[in-house]
Design a protein around this motif. Structure first.
Motif, PDB file in Angstrom:
ATOM      1  N   GLY A 179      -2.704   2.467  -9.965  1.00  0.00           N
ATOM      2  CA  GLY A 179      -2.204   1.238  -9.351  1.00  0.00           C
ATOM      3  C   GLY A 179      -2.242   1.307  -7.836  1.00  0.00           C
ATOM      4  O   GLY A 179      -2.612   0.331  -7.161  1.00  0.00           O
ATOM      5  N   LEU A 180      -1.880   2.455  -7.271  1.00  0.00           N
ATOM      6  CA  LEU A 180      -1.941   2.619  -5.818  1.00  0.00           C
ATOM      7  C   LEU A 180      -3.380   2.535  -5.317  1.00  0.00           C
ATOM      8  O   LEU A 180      -3.640   2.003  -4.226  1.00  0.00           O
ATOM      9  CB  LEU A 180      -1.318   3.960  -5.418  1.00  0.00           C
ATOM     10  N   ALA A 181      -4.317   3.055  -6.104  1.00  0.00           N
ATOM     11  CA  ALA A 181      -5.729   2.952  -5.722  1.00  0.00           C
ATOM     12  C   ALA A 181      -6.167   1.493  -5.663  1.00  0.00           C
ATOM     13  O   ALA A 181      -6.863   1.072  -4.724  1.00  0.00           O
ATOM     14  CB  ALA A 181      -6.596   3.730  -6.713  1.00  0.00           C
ATOM     15  N   LEU A 182      -5.748   0.703  -6.636  1.00  0.00           N
ATOM     16  CA  LEU A 182      -6.116  -0.716  -6.652  1.00  0.00           C
ATOM     17  C   LEU A 182      -5.480  -1.468  -5.485  1.00  0.00           C
ATOM     18  O   LEU A 182      -6.104  -2.371  -4.910  1.00  0.00           O
ATOM     19  CB  LEU A 182      -5.692  -1.344  -7.980  1.00  0.00           C
ATOM     20  N   LEU A 183      -4.256  -1.103  -5.127  1.00  0.00           N
ATOM     21  CA  LEU A 183      -3.604  -1.761  -3.988  1.00  0.00           C
ATOM     22  C   LEU A 183      -4.398  -1.551  -2.703  1.00  0.00           C
ATOM     23  O   LEU A 183      -4.443  -2.433  -1.838  1.00  0.00           O
ATOM     24  CB  LEU A 183      -2.180  -1.233  -3.817  1.00  0.00           C
ATOM     25  N   ASN A 184      -5.020  -0.402  -2.574  1.00  0.00           N
ATOM     26  CA  ASN A 184      -5.820  -0.130  -1.380  1.00  0.00           C
ATOM     27  C   ASN A 184      -7.005  -1.077  -1.250  1.00  0.00           C
ATOM     28  O   ASN A 184      -7.528  -1.278  -0.152  1.00  0.00           O
ATOM     29  CB  ASN A 184      -6.335   1.312  -1.408  1.00  0.00           C
ATOM     30  N   LEU A 185      -7.438  -1.635  -2.374  1.00  0.00           N
ATOM     31  CA  LEU A 185      -8.627  -2.488  -2.372  1.00  0.00           C
ATOM     32  C   LEU A 185      -8.307  -3.947  -2.077  1.00  0.00           C
ATOM     33  O   LEU A 185      -9.216  -4.778  -2.025  1.00  0.00           O
ATOM     34  CB  LEU A 185      -9.342  -2.381  -3.724  1.00  0.00           C
ATOM     35  N   THR A 219       0.845  -1.189   0.000  1.00  0.00           N
ATOM     36  CA  THR A 219       0.000   0.000   0.000  1.00  0.00           C
ATOM     37  C   THR A 219       0.882   1.240   0.000  1.00  0.00           C
ATOM     38  O   THR A 219       2.066   1.171   0.360  1.00  0.00           O
ATOM     39  CB  THR A 219      -0.933   0.018   1.234  1.00  0.00           C
ATOM     40  N   LEU A 220       0.318   2.352  -0.400  1.00  0.00           N
ATOM     41  CA  LEU A 220       1.056   3.612  -0.377  1.00  0.00           C
ATOM     42  C   LEU A 220       1.613   3.902   1.007  1.00  0.00           C
ATOM     43  O   LEU A 220       2.715   4.439   1.149  1.00  0.00           O
ATOM     44  CB  LEU A 220       0.134   4.756  -0.819  1.00  0.00           C
ATOM     45  N   LEU A 221       0.874   3.537   2.041  1.00  0.00           N
ATOM     46  CA  LEU A 221       1.284   3.859   3.403  1.00  0.00           C
ATOM     47  C   LEU A 221       2.619   3.229   3.773  1.00  0.00           C
ATOM     48  O   LEU A 221       3.386   3.804   4.549  1.00  0.00           O
ATOM     49  CB  LEU A 221       0.207   3.411   4.401  1.00  0.00           C
ATOM     50  N   ASP A 222       2.910   2.044   3.236  1.00  0.00           N
ATOM     51  CA  ASP A 222       4.174   1.399   3.597  1.00  0.00           C
ATOM     52  C   ASP A 222       5.218   1.478   2.485  1.00  0.00           C
ATOM     53  O   ASP A 222       6.227   0.776   2.519  1.00  0.00           O
ATOM     54  CB  ASP A 222       3.953  -0.055   4.023  1.00  0.00           C
ATOM     55  N   GLY A 223       4.972   2.331   1.485  1.00  0.00           N
ATOM     56  CA  GLY A 223       6.014   2.602   0.507  1.00  0.00           C
ATOM     57  C   GLY A 223       5.822   2.039  -0.876  1.00  0.00           C
ATOM     58  O   GLY A 223       6.727   2.136  -1.710  1.00  0.00           O
ATOM     59  N   ALA A 224       4.672   1.427  -1.156  1.00  0.00           N
ATOM     60  CA  ALA A 224       4.425   0.925  -2.514  1.00  0.00           C
ATOM     61  C   ALA A 224       4.445   2.103  -3.495  1.00  0.00           C
ATOM     62  O   ALA A 224       4.067   3.222  -3.135  1.00  0.00           O
ATOM     63  CB  ALA A 224       3.082   0.201  -2.568  1.00  0.00           C
ATOM     64  N   PRO A 225       4.892   1.865  -4.709  1.00  0.00           N
ATOM     65  CA  PRO A 225       5.311   0.590  -5.313  1.00  0.00           C
ATOM     66  C   PRO A 225       6.766   0.229  -5.055  1.00  0.00           C
ATOM     67  O   PRO A 225       7.327  -0.607  -5.751  1.00  0.00           O
ATOM     68  CB  PRO A 225       5.086   0.853  -6.802  1.00  0.00           C
ATOM     69  N   GLY A 229      10.099   2.549  -3.015  1.00  0.00           N
ATOM     70  CA  GLY A 229      10.761   3.833  -3.198  1.00  0.00           C
ATOM     71  C   GLY A 229      11.845   3.799  -4.255  1.00  0.00           C
ATOM     72  O   GLY A 229      11.964   4.703  -5.083  1.00  0.00           O
ATOM     73  N   VAL A 230      12.627   2.725  -4.270  1.00  0.00           N
ATOM     74  CA  VAL A 230      13.754   2.684  -5.198  1.00  0.00           C
ATOM     75  C   VAL A 230      13.283   2.523  -6.642  1.00  0.00           C
ATOM     76  O   VAL A 230      13.955   2.974  -7.574  1.00  0.00           O
ATOM     77  CB  VAL A 230      14.732   1.560  -4.788  1.00  0.00           C
ATOM     78  N   LEU A 231      12.120   1.908  -6.863  1.00  0.00           N
ATOM     79  CA  LEU A 231      11.576   1.840  -8.221  1.00  0.00           C
ATOM     80  C   LEU A 231      11.278   3.239  -8.741  1.00  0.00           C
ATOM     81  O   LEU A 231      11.477   3.537  -9.928  1.00  0.00           O
ATOM     82  CB  LEU A 231      10.304   0.995  -8.233  1.00  0.00           C
ATOM     83  N   LEU A 232      10.826   4.112  -7.851  1.00  0.00           N
ATOM     84  CA  LEU A 232      10.491   5.473  -8.257  1.00  0.00           C
ATOM     85  C   LEU A 232      11.736   6.277  -8.621  1.00  0.00           C
ATOM     86  O   LEU A 232      11.645   7.261  -9.354  1.00  0.00           O
ATOM     87  CB  LEU A 232       9.702   6.164  -7.145  1.00  0.00           C
ATOM     88  N   TYR A 233      12.905   5.870  -8.109  1.00  0.00           N
ATOM     89  CA  TYR A 233      14.143   6.504  -8.561  1.00  0.00           C
ATOM     90  C   TYR A 233      14.339   6.251 -10.058  1.00  0.00           C
ATOM     91  O   TYR A 233      14.764   7.138 -10.801  1.00  0.00           O
ATOM     92  CB  TYR A 233      15.343   5.945  -7.795  1.00  0.00           C
ATOM     93  N   ALA A 234      14.044   5.032 -10.483  1.00  0.00           N
ATOM     94  CA  ALA A 234      14.170   4.706 -11.905  1.00  0.00           C
ATOM     95  C   ALA A 234      13.153   5.479 -12.734  1.00  0.00           C
ATOM     96  O   ALA A 234      13.469   5.990 -13.819  1.00  0.00           O
ATOM     97  CB  ALA A 234      13.990   3.199 -12.111  1.00  0.00           C
ATOM     98  N   VAL A 235      11.928   5.571 -12.234  1.00  0.00           N
ATOM     99  CA  VAL A 235      10.893   6.335 -12.936  1.00  0.00           C
ATOM    100  C   VAL A 235      11.303   7.800 -13.047  1.00  0.00           C
ATOM    101  O   VAL A 235      11.163   8.424 -14.108  1.00  0.00           O
ATOM    102  CB  VAL A 235       9.543   6.202 -12.206  1.00  0.00           C
ATOM    103  N   ALA A 236      11.819   8.353 -11.956  1.00  0.00           N
ATOM    104  CA  ALA A 236      12.252   9.749 -11.971  1.00  0.00           C
ATOM    105  C   ALA A 236      13.381   9.967 -12.973  1.00  0.00           C
ATOM    106  O   ALA A 236      13.437  11.001 -13.649  1.00  0.00           O
ATOM    107  CB  ALA A 236      12.697  10.174 -10.574  1.00  0.00           C
ATOM    108  N   ALA A 237      14.285   9.000 -13.078  1.00  0.00           N
ATOM    109  CA  ALA A 237      15.390   9.129 -14.034  1.00  0.00           C
ATOM    110  C   ALA A 237      14.870   9.212 -15.462  1.00  0.00           C
ATOM    111  O   ALA A 237      15.390   9.979 -16.282  1.00  0.00           O
ATOM    112  CB  ALA A 237      16.344   7.947 -13.883  1.00  0.00           C
ATOM    113  N   VAL A 238      13.838   8.444 -15.766  1.00  0.00           N
ATOM    114  CA  VAL A 238      13.244   8.487 -17.107  1.00  0.00           C
ATOM    115  C   VAL A 238      12.538   9.819 -17.332  1.00  0.00           C
ATOM    116  O   VAL A 238      12.702  10.467 -18.377  1.00  0.00           O
ATOM    117  CB  VAL A 238      12.264   7.312 -17.291  1.00  0.00           C
TER     118      VAL A 238
END
Length: 325
Positions: free
Chosen positions: A187-193, A138-144, A146-155
């Motif tokens: 995707g984060l919305a779906l994880l909440n469900l 879930t977003l609350l515990d860091g999904a998807p 944090g380090v994956l978002l470093y790759a997204v930010a690089a792109v």
């Protein structure tokens, strides 16, 4: 009637994208570089040089994943556990080097490219794919992750010459950048469900599990947040899913309304970072990075639509050329 008696015709002013006084993309690259430097410094904490890092952080991330994923993670954790000092020193050096490379213009492309490869490796072996396959992310515990978002930010922050109404559309184009936004927030919305996130104590237990080792003031804030969410996990999860879905759809709104959505998103990420992610545990002595919220906030700014102003046609053409979305 003689033409000289005709009143001069003034063409209607056109709307064009304003030129930023400084390059927002470059500033975001520097923020990304700073985050990598922070990660490198956190990796130099004494805890990281013990076997506990490999067992309590790396190996623990395997839980809940498919067997073949668990095998790869435990294999990597075993290597680090057998050689905790030199492997961790290498990890810290790599992250510090990435920060330095991204911070300087001549090496920014090399730094961003290298950070993508490193991020994906750490996301797999160090974060267990962000828990996305475990059924409880879930977003609350860091999904998807944090380090994956470093790759997204690089792109998203890849330096290209194309112009656009917002930074993220420069390398990706409007359509693909919007698709990426919907993928992340939808995707984060779906994880909440997920069923594990829709239990009365789910939010309370998650926040309570993050309290240990933090400064007293932060523990106090988190304890009150946990108490407020006790027995309300289902309603919090459902309300969060709706909010995240609205954020995902907000990318298609007009710029003025979209800015409101982006401001709400930044407030949401800041709230999650403090009350649920404990600032990434950076004060606990065991945090490896600031977690996902700061990276999500960085991405939000990359989607901020630049302003527009009225301008006559004489110098309109050169500024509008190449402007998208």
């Amino acid at each position: 009637m003689p033409s000289s008696s005709l009143a001069p015709v003034h063409p209607e002013p056109q709307l064009t994208t304003t030129t930023e006084p400084t390059d927002l993309r470059r500033r975001l690259q520097l923020v990304l570089a700073l985050l990598w430097l922070i990660d490198g410094l956190l990796q130099l904490q004494s805890y990281m040089f013990t076997k506990a890092f490999s067992s309590d952080v790396m190996a623990a991330s395997a839980a809940g994943n498919p067997g073949w994923v668990q095998d790869t993670i435990t294999w990597a954790a075993r290597i680090v556990g057998d050689n905790p000092i030199w492997t961790n020193a290498v990890f810290a050096l790599i992250q510090l080097l990435l920060g330095v490379l991204i911070a300087f213009r001549p090496t920014v492309r090399l730094g961003l490219l290298a950070s993508i490869g490193w991020s994906l490796a750490v996301w797999w072996f160090g974060e267990g794919l962000g828990g996305l396959l475990s059924g409880g992310a879930t977003l609350l515990d860091g999904a998807p992750g944090g380090v994956l978002l470093y790759a997204v930010a690089a792109v998203v922050l890849w330096p290209v010459q194309a112009e656009s109404r917002y930074v993220a559309a420069r390398p990706l184009g409007v359509g693909l950048s919007r698709g990426l936004w919907v993928l992340i927030w939808g995707g984060l919305a779906l994880l909440n469900l997920q069923s594990s996130n829709r239990t009365p104590q789910a939010v309370h237990d998650l926040i309570a599990s993050m309290e240990a080792g933090n400064p007293n003031w932060l523990t106090w804030l988190m304890r009150h947040a946990a108490q407020a969410s006790a027995h309300h996990g289902v309603s919090v999860a459902m309300a969060g899913a709706v909010l995240l879905a609205l954020i995902a759809a907000g990318i298609f709104l007009p710029p003025a309304t979209r800015r409101v959505v982006l401001i709400v998103t930044i407030v949401l990420t800041a709230t999650v970072w403090v009350f649920a992610q404990a600032l990434g545990g950076i004060f606990s002595g065991q945090g490896t990075d600031p977690n996902s919220a700061p990276l999500l906030a960085l991405l939000v700014v990359a989607y901020w639509p630049r302003g527009i102003h009225k301008q006559g046609p004489r110098n309109q053409g050169t500024q509008e050329q190449g402007i998208h979305g």
